[in-house]
Scaffold this active site. Sequence first.
Site, PDB file in Angstrom:
ATOM      1  CE1 TYR A 142      -9.721  -0.079   0.199  1.00 27.62           C
ATOM      2  CE2 TYR A 142      -8.232   1.018  -1.385  1.00 27.62           C
ATOM      3  CZ  TYR A 142      -9.077   0.138  -0.798  1.00 27.62           C
ATOM      4  OH  TYR A 142      -9.499  -0.959  -2.075  1.00 27.62           O
ATOM      5  CG  ASP A 234      -0.956   2.695   1.745  1.00 23.81           C
ATOM      6  OD1 ASP A 234      -0.526   2.874   0.744  1.00 23.81           O
ATOM      7  OD2 ASP A 234      -2.181   1.824   2.020  1.00 23.81           O
ATOM      8  CE  LYS A 263      -4.588   3.749  -6.336  1.00 23.75           C
ATOM      9  NZ  LYS A 263      -4.905   4.117  -4.868  1.00 23.75           N
TER      10      LYS A 263
HETATM   11  C1  LIG Z   1      -5.179   2.471  -4.095  1.00 23.01           C
HETATM   12  C2  LIG Z   1      -4.740   2.248  -2.624  1.00 23.01           C
HETATM   13  C3  LIG Z   1      -4.355   1.238  -2.234  1.00 23.01           C
HETATM   14  C4  LIG Z   1      -4.714  -0.247  -2.822  1.00 23.01           C
HETATM   15  O1  LIG Z   1      -4.006  -0.324  -4.248  1.00 23.01           O
HETATM   16  P1  LIG Z   1      -4.555  -1.618  -5.289  1.00 23.01           P
HETATM   17  O2  LIG Z   1      -3.664  -1.255  -6.417  1.00 23.01           O
HETATM   18  O3  LIG Z   1      -5.876  -0.832  -5.844  1.00 23.01           O
HETATM   19  O4  LIG Z   1      -4.671  -2.681  -4.638  1.00 23.01           O
HETATM   20  C5  LIG Z   1      -3.846   0.937  -0.900  1.00 23.01           C
HETATM   21  N1  LIG Z   1      -3.281   2.006  -0.253  1.00 23.01           N
HETATM   22  C6  LIG Z   1      -3.802   3.152  -0.655  1.00 23.01           C
HETATM   23  C7  LIG Z   1      -3.244   4.500   0.014  1.00 23.01           C
HETATM   24  C8  LIG Z   1      -4.519   3.368  -2.029  1.00 23.01           C
HETATM   25  O5  LIG Z   1      -4.781   4.523  -2.320  1.00 23.01           O
END
Ligand SMILES: *Cc1c(COP(=O)(O)O)cnc(C)c1O
Length: 445
Positions: A142, A234, A263
């Site tokens: 994701y 990521d 985050k």
């Molecule tokens: C939460 C998340 C995102 C997206 O971040 P947002 O601040 O919700 O746009 C992208 N990559 C990973 C791995 C995530 O856990």
Amino acid sequence: MRHDESRALYDRALSVLAGGVNSSVRATQPYPFFVERGDGAHVIDADGNRYIDYVMGYGPLLYGHDAPEPVQAAVQKHAAAGPMYGAPTEIEVEHAEFVARHVPSVEMLRFVNSGTEATVSAVRLARATTGRDKIVVMQGGYHGAQESTLVEGGPEGASPSTPGIPSSFAEHTIPVPFNDAEAVREVFEAHGQDIAAVLAEPILANMGIVHPVDGYLQTLRDVTEEYGSLLIFDEVITGFRVGGLQCAQGKFGVTPDLTTFGKIIGGGFPVGAIGGKAELVEQFTPGGNVFQSGTFSGHPVTMAAGHEYLKYAAENDVYDHVNRLGEKLRSGISDILEDQAPEYTVVGTDSMFKTIFTRHGPADRDDLCESGCEQRESCARFDYCPKTGADVSKAETDRWERVFWQEMKDRGVFLTANQFESQFVSYAHTDEDIEETLEAYKEAL
Ligand SMILES: *Cc1c(COP(=O)(O)O)cnc(C)c1O
């Protein structure tokens, strides 16, 4: 447990907010509880019910709901002084210096406002600096709500996973199964000269938590290097969560070209960042010609919160505490499963945890990874532990959502509402919280 206030609020919300919420995962069945406030490791809902919180904002809240005093002071100070200007501030430099000092691959950063924005910009940068269009992603990975990664399908062809994205976007994305070294090598043999980057979470953290098998991340490093593509980790979830201040890349000893953050680095405020080698990151405008810009980017309140968050972690026993409780929780759940659901799999590392409701397990449970699947080949569970996103999807996902999650909530434990999203232990959790949680697991499983 009464929910009259929450039900009434949801009724109002449904008239003016799409689906009654501002992020789809929040719309739990039959209606979500509305939070009134947080208190350490707990949240209190609109009807006064109290829950031990393991959702932790879906990842950002390393300290739970009461940030350490220096964080609160810095937030107040910067909010009162501005709160923002459209001109640079010292706190942006300080935060960037801190991240660059601690994360192996990062020399330079660009701060943005969400994880989504970070992955969008990282993909643009990879395409621009390599002059190639294709990106390889992991099935079940994701990367936020971005057009290039909201895809489904396999290496032979991807299509958009939601209406509203032209199929021509998905033509440039190649999904491969996580943990399958051969699959990614085959993709590079076929398309290597057109691949700008591999974009991967070092641990799939939005898909049940899937740990990499030994050597897989190194394979991604080797194959991208061989073909002149970039490796983008990521680390929006794993950053400053797994591996402490050096992040998952430090823990696994694999250094990507670019890293996306989000985050935790915003200390509870909206944030994202792209970090990496200076020669790459400085290609963003205005230093280079790859357009990147944002009204709120590097917001002083966010930067101050994020910076104090990380500084506090550097100076206190934060990671020792959260990782110890994470391990205690995972091995406690593992013991409960042995008696009650031996086919299920405990996953997670450091302060992340989840139980995957897998349908099969070994007869012999000796020598298993007691505190979360580490994909050890010698483990009796190895062949049963999910290796890919598809393996997680095959679990009893409905049971989690419709029965187990509700049962835990009724016992005052707030977990993520589906089988797929990770859960988190915070610095505010205590040994007593863990013990109470394990009692709830015992009853609900
Ligand atoms: C939460 C998340 C995102 C997206 O971040 P947002 O601040 O919700 O746009 C992208 N990559 C990973 C791995 C995530 O856990």
